[in-house]
Design an enzyme around this catalytic site. Structure first.
Site, short mmCIF file in Angstrom:
data_model
loop_
_atom_site.label_atom_id
_atom_site.label_comp_id
_atom_site.label_asym_id
_atom_site.label_seq_id
_atom_site.Cartn_x
_atom_site.Cartn_y
_atom_site.Cartn_z
N CYS A 134 43.53 42.85 36.66
CA CYS A 134 44.08 43.99 37.41
C CYS A 134 44.51 43.56 38.80
CB CYS A 134 43.04 45.11 37.49
SG CYS A 134 43.60 46.50 38.48
N CYS A 137 43.65 46.09 41.64
CA CYS A 137 42.20 46.11 41.97
C CYS A 137 41.79 44.87 42.77
CB CYS A 137 41.34 46.14 40.70
SG CYS A 137 41.95 47.19 39.41
N ASP A 138 42.29 43.69 42.38
CA ASP A 138 41.71 42.45 42.90
C ASP A 138 42.65 41.59 43.74
OD1 ASP A 138 39.37 43.08 41.53
OD2 ASP A 138 40.06 42.12 39.68
#
Ligand code: NAP
Length: 313
Positions: A134, A137-138
């Site tokens: 992701c 997200c990261d």
């Protein structure tokens, strides 16, 4: 007695929320069960610019709008609850979750998919320590570092572009010498000076000490292997449909996507499917919401017919 709903929808992504909107707007007792938060893959997407009427909207904003819109018509949404099994019993379905159990006249399965794993040494060991599925997200964890993206579809190409805002350099490694991604995404990619494409190559191993510091590449044309220094490995090689909770094993294609007719009904009467877990050519928000509209309205007709005939419990 377990609560009876007319429609239970599994998953609250764009398809699930749309089915919820149409189900509750048709005055049917409609429940959505979602194991995470409403939004599905929208929550992993930074910006959406191909949903008609929304030229530029964040995934989170669109998810919130879709949820609010569905709730306006009275749909119930249970979040943080995972469906474990769905079994047919008479004309009804028994839905068991990790918290409770329900009955439903129809099911609309809109549970999407889970990121495919490469299945190479180091992938599991370094998940969350350099390996990610992701970008939204990261991505920020890899500020100023070298990022390697794996895949050649829309997700890999789009996310490689996105990750250039963090990475000092982004390598996109693909097993063939052409992408299957849409041309517009490829054009953006080839214009981006921070991206270098590595063709005909696979990742054979992900290596490091506590965190990822390199991967082992193999060129499929020459057979040569080499180590490639990188701190982040983002894997976008497709999705596996989430159908594990369906006890009846409905008809599906070779990759497990459910086969439906043009009413979005599977070969199990009363079980409808919409969105990414359905076998189809494209997996976009637009067609997910279209499928879900058909599924919910077809479910409504099915329920009316069954009630008229006399429901067998
Ligand atoms: P996808 O379209 O199935 O593409 C998967 C890619 O990963 C392919 O290029 C495939 O290579 C490669 N691949 C598969 N297994 C591999 C392996 N073991 N090792 C190395 N490479 C491997 O998946 P996706 O990109 O996740 O997209 C899923 C769906 O969502 C698609 O329908 C897509 O259109 C949609 N989507 C749309 C957007 C958008 O419109 N903006 C964004 C994201 C996703 P080959 O090409 O050689 O098979």
């Amino acid at each position: 007695m377990k609560e009876l709903y007319e429609i239970i929808i599994i998953g609250a992504g764009p398809a699930g929320l749309t089915a919820g909107l149409y189900g509750s707007r048709s005055n049917l007792r409609t429940l959505i069960i979602e194991k995470g938060l409403p939004g599905g893959q929208l929550l992993n997407t930074e910006i959406i610019e191909d949903y008609t009427g929304f030229e530029h909207v964040t995934g989170i904003e669109l998810a919130q709008k879709m949820e609010a819109h569905a709730r306006k018509f009275g749909v119930e949404i249970k979040t943080g609850e995972e469906v474990k099994s769905i079994r047919r019993s008479g004309d009804l379905f028994e839905v068991t979750t990790d918290e409770s159990a329900y009955r439903a006249i129809t099911i609309v399965a809109t549970a999407g998919g889970t990121a495919q794993k490469l299945g190479v040494v180091g992938e599991e060991e370094f998940a969350g320590r350099g390996v990610s599925y992701c970008a939204v997200c990261d991505g920020a964890f890899f500020n100023g570092q070298v990022i390697t993206v794996v895949g050649g579809g829309d997700a890999a190409v789009e996310e490689a572009n996105y990750l250039t805002r963090f990475g000092s350099k982004v390598y996109l490694v693909h097993r063939r010498n052409e992408f299957r991604a849409q041309k517009i995404l490829q054009d953006q990619l080839f214009q981006n000076p921070k991206i270098e494409v590595i063709w005909d190559t696979v990742v054979e191993e992900i290596k490091g000490d506590r965190e990822v510091d390199r991967v082992l590449f193999k060129n499929l044309k020459t057979g040569d292997t080499r180590e490639h220094p990188t701190q982040g490995v983002f894997i976008f090689i497709g999705f596996k449909p989430n159908t594990y909770f369906l006890d009846d094993h409905p008809a599906h294609d070779e990759s497990g996507h459910l086969i439906t007719n043009d009413r979005m009904e599977t070969n199990v009467p009363g079980l409808f499917a919409a969105g990414d877990l359905r076998a189809q050519l494209v997996r976009q928000i637009t067609n997910a919401v279209g499928d879900a509209t058909v599924a919910a309205l077809a479910a409504e007709k099915y329920i009316t017919h069954l009630k008229h005939k006399g429901l067998k419990e």
